[in-house]
Design a protein around this motif. Sequence first.
Motif, PDB file in Angstrom:
ATOM      1  N   PHE A  11       0.835  -1.196   0.000  1.00 24.52           N
ATOM      2  CA  PHE A  11       0.000   0.000   0.000  1.00 24.52           C
ATOM      3  C   PHE A  11       0.875   1.252   0.000  1.00 24.52           C
ATOM      4  CE2 PHE A  11      -2.539   3.277   2.220  1.00 24.52           C
ATOM      5  CZ  PHE A  11      -3.614   3.348   1.339  1.00 24.52           C
ATOM      6  N   ALA A  12       1.961   1.229   0.779  1.00 22.03           N
ATOM      7  CA  ALA A  12       2.876   2.365   0.821  1.00 22.03           C
ATOM      8  C   ALA A  12       3.592   2.524  -0.524  1.00 22.03           C
ATOM      9  CB  ALA A  12       3.898   2.177   1.943  1.00 22.03           C
ATOM     10  N   VAL A  13       3.999   1.404  -1.132  1.00 21.47           N
ATOM     11  CA  VAL A  13       4.628   1.472  -2.455  1.00 21.47           C
ATOM     12  C   VAL A  13       3.650   2.082  -3.460  1.00 21.47           C
ATOM     13  CG1 VAL A  13       5.524   0.097  -4.386  1.00 21.47           C
ATOM     14  CG2 VAL A  13       6.225  -0.431  -2.045  1.00 21.47           C
ATOM     15  N   PHE A  14       2.391   1.652  -3.394  1.00 17.90           N
ATOM     16  CA  PHE A  14       1.373   2.163  -4.316  1.00 17.90           C
ATOM     17  C   PHE A  14       1.109   3.649  -4.082  1.00 17.90           C
ATOM     18  CE2 PHE A  14      -3.169   3.159  -4.887  1.00 17.90           C
ATOM     19  CZ  PHE A  14      -3.257   3.016  -6.262  1.00 17.90           C
ATOM     20  N   MET A  15       0.926   4.046  -2.834  1.00 14.33           N
ATOM     21  CA  MET A  15       0.536   5.419  -2.523  1.00 14.33           C
ATOM     22  C   MET A  15       1.654   6.425  -2.799  1.00 14.33           C
ATOM     23  SD  MET A  15      -2.615   5.609  -1.662  1.00 14.33           S
ATOM     24  CE  MET A  15      -2.627   7.248  -0.937  1.00 14.33           C
ATOM     25  N   PHE A  16       2.859   6.094  -2.370  1.00 11.44           N
ATOM     26  CA  PHE A  16       3.952   7.050  -2.458  1.00 11.44           C
ATOM     27  C   PHE A  16       4.932   6.732  -3.593  1.00 11.44           C
ATOM     28  CE2 PHE A  16       2.602   6.885   2.021  1.00 11.44           C
ATOM     29  CZ  PHE A  16       2.208   8.194   2.206  1.00 11.44           C
ATOM     30  N   GLY A  17       5.138   5.436  -3.848  1.00 10.52           N
ATOM     31  CA  GLY A  17       6.090   5.049  -4.883  1.00 10.52           C
ATOM     32  C   GLY A  17       5.672   5.497  -6.266  1.00 10.52           C
ATOM     33  N   PHE A  56       8.160  16.529  -1.082  1.00 12.69           N
ATOM     34  CA  PHE A  56       6.884  17.205  -0.869  1.00 12.69           C
ATOM     35  C   PHE A  56       6.674  17.432   0.629  1.00 12.69           C
ATOM     36  CE2 PHE A  56       6.601  14.181  -4.428  1.00 12.69           C
ATOM     37  CZ  PHE A  56       6.452  15.079  -5.480  1.00 12.69           C
ATOM     38  N   PRO A  57       7.557  18.221   1.251  1.00 10.75           N
ATOM     39  CA  PRO A  57       7.563  18.331   2.725  1.00 10.75           C
ATOM     40  C   PRO A  57       6.289  18.893   3.324  1.00 10.75           C
ATOM     41  CG  PRO A  57       8.923  20.034   1.727  1.00 10.75           C
ATOM     42  CD  PRO A  57       8.563  19.094   0.628  1.00 10.75           C
ATOM     43  N   ASN A  58       5.580  19.741   2.594  1.00 10.90           N
ATOM     44  CA  ASN A  58       4.408  20.404   3.171  1.00 10.90           C
ATOM     45  C   ASN A  58       3.087  19.756   2.757  1.00 10.90           C
ATOM     46  OD1 ASN A  58       5.850  22.461   4.587  1.00 10.90           O
ATOM     47  ND2 ASN A  58       6.257  23.435   2.611  1.00 10.90           N
ATOM     48  N   THR A  59       3.176  18.627   2.058  1.00 10.17           N
ATOM     49  CA  THR A  59       1.962  17.895   1.716  1.00 10.17           C
ATOM     50  C   THR A  59       1.341  17.335   2.990  1.00 10.17           C
ATOM     51  OG1 THR A  59       2.840  17.279  -0.448  1.00 10.17           O
ATOM     52  CG2 THR A  59       1.030  15.952   0.425  1.00 10.17           C
ATOM     53  N   GLU A  60       0.059  17.544   3.168  1.00 14.41           N
ATOM     54  CA  GLU A  60      -0.620  17.080   4.375  1.00 14.41           C
ATOM     55  C   GLU A  60      -1.123  15.658   4.191  1.00 14.41           C
ATOM     56  OE1 GLU A  60      -3.561  20.038   5.280  1.00 14.41           O
ATOM     57  OE2 GLU A  60      -2.130  21.216   6.445  1.00 14.41           O
ATOM     58  N   LEU A  61      -0.807  14.809   5.149  1.00 20.36           N
ATOM     59  CA  LEU A  61      -1.203  13.414   5.112  1.00 20.36           C
ATOM     60  C   LEU A  61      -2.257  13.162   6.193  1.00 20.36           C
ATOM     61  CD1 LEU A  61       2.363  11.794   4.882  1.00 20.36           C
ATOM     62  CD2 LEU A  61       0.826  12.362   2.986  1.00 20.36           C
ATOM     63  N   TYR A  62      -3.207  12.333   5.867  1.00 18.43           N
ATOM     64  CA  TYR A  62      -4.221  11.914   6.831  1.00 18.43           C
ATOM     65  C   TYR A  62      -3.951  10.450   7.183  1.00 18.43           C
ATOM     66  CZ  TYR A  62      -6.831  16.190   5.959  1.00 18.43           C
ATOM     67  OH  TYR A  62      -7.209  17.519   5.875  1.00 18.43           O
ATOM     68  N   LEU A  63      -3.649  10.193   8.433  1.00 16.12           N
ATOM     69  CA  LEU A  63      -3.270   8.863   8.868  1.00 16.12           C
ATOM     70  C   LEU A  63      -4.417   8.191   9.613  1.00 16.12           C
ATOM     71  CD1 LEU A  63       0.265   9.770  10.277  1.00 16.12           C
ATOM     72  CD2 LEU A  63      -0.340   9.105   7.947  1.00 16.12           C
ATOM     73  N   ILE A  69      -1.192  15.813   9.041  1.00 15.62           N
ATOM     74  CA  ILE A  69       0.183  16.066   9.467  1.00 15.62           C
ATOM     75  C   ILE A  69       1.032  16.235   8.213  1.00 15.62           C
ATOM     76  CG2 ILE A  69       0.600  13.575   9.660  1.00 15.62           C
ATOM     77  CD1 ILE A  69       2.717  14.217  11.770  1.00 15.62           C
ATOM     78  N   LYS A  70       1.880  17.240   8.213  1.00 15.64           N
ATOM     79  CA  LYS A  70       2.725  17.488   7.053  1.00 15.64           C
ATOM     80  C   LYS A  70       3.730  16.341   6.887  1.00 15.64           C
ATOM     81  CE  LYS A  70       2.360  22.512   6.867  1.00 15.64           C
ATOM     82  NZ  LYS A  70       3.088  23.800   6.872  1.00 15.64           N
ATOM     83  N   ALA A  71       4.045  16.053   5.634  1.00 19.71           N
ATOM     84  CA  ALA A  71       4.898  14.903   5.327  1.00 19.71           C
ATOM     85  C   ALA A  71       6.252  14.995   6.032  1.00 19.71           C
ATOM     86  CB  ALA A  71       5.101  14.798   3.813  1.00 19.71           C
ATOM     87  N   LYS A  72       6.828  16.179   6.125  1.00 19.17           N
ATOM     88  CA  LYS A  72       8.149  16.315   6.738  1.00 19.17           C
ATOM     89  C   LYS A  72       8.110  15.950   8.222  1.00 19.17           C
ATOM     90  CE  LYS A  72       7.459  21.329   7.256  1.00 19.17           C
ATOM     91  NZ  LYS A  72       7.974  22.672   6.851  1.00 19.17           N
TER      92      LYS A  72
END
Length: 274
Positions: free
Chosen positions: A76-82, A207-214, A221-224
């Motif tokens: 899922f992480a490979v798909f979402m971010f990779g 993409f340090p300021n991209t907001e992620l929803y966990l 929360i920002k990616a950084k």
Amino acid sequence: MNNYKPLSGMPPAVKVIIIINVIIFLGINIMSQRSDLDLVNILGLHLPQSEYFRIYQYITHMFTQEGLAHLFFNMFAVFMFGRILESVWGTKRFVIYYFVTGLGAAVLHSLVSWYGLHNMQEQFYAFQSTPDPGVFAEFVRSHVSNPRLLTQLMQFVDTWNQAPGNSQFIGQAEYYMQGIIQAYTNVPTIGASGAVFGILLAFGMLFPNTELYLMFIPIPIKAKYFVLLYGAAELFFGLQNSVGDNVAHFAHLGGMLFGFFLILYWRKHSKKFY
């Protein structure tokens, strides 16, 4: 009627990585039911000191997932971010990054595991010089996580305490210690987590300021910050070295570390980083 193709929107490297992991996952579970062939032991990464070590395991362990949750969250992480990284970097650079972080994770994990093995051997040699039930008990508490085995060994210690100079008990304690060391040496490491953590690190840097929803956290929360918190948590738990913790924390850190330096290298030497 349109034919729905769930993999059609993925870039090629991400698609191939997911397919290979799924095929090996299915192979592991089918083989475990139909034969005695232990693919996890064959494909998983062992320490060079292990009789099961093969050099190809540095590659194959990255595509070996045993549990369904393990497979799902990594892929899922490979798909979402990779797929985002491959889209901006291109397939060649993404593949290089994936393997560098995966191999870097394996190298750091092997070094940390070798250091742990070295300490266990030093404790064994110290015990041979001065055999003592208390020293043996401390060794067992530090390196045995199986509750049933731990109980049995501590019962052995209680019996031994009644005759601490008995050479038969000393010999049996040495046998147990050698078995524990051998088990540590032969345990395989599997999973794409090192490369996955490298991917998370790269996403956080690009993409340090991209907001992620966990999951389970209702606020973005920002990616950084996500990457920093995750890295700090892995370092903390890795240094804790808790008995029974079978997560390769330093492999995760290795993926992030090698990814960080590779991105810095590309930024310095590439005319167009992305």
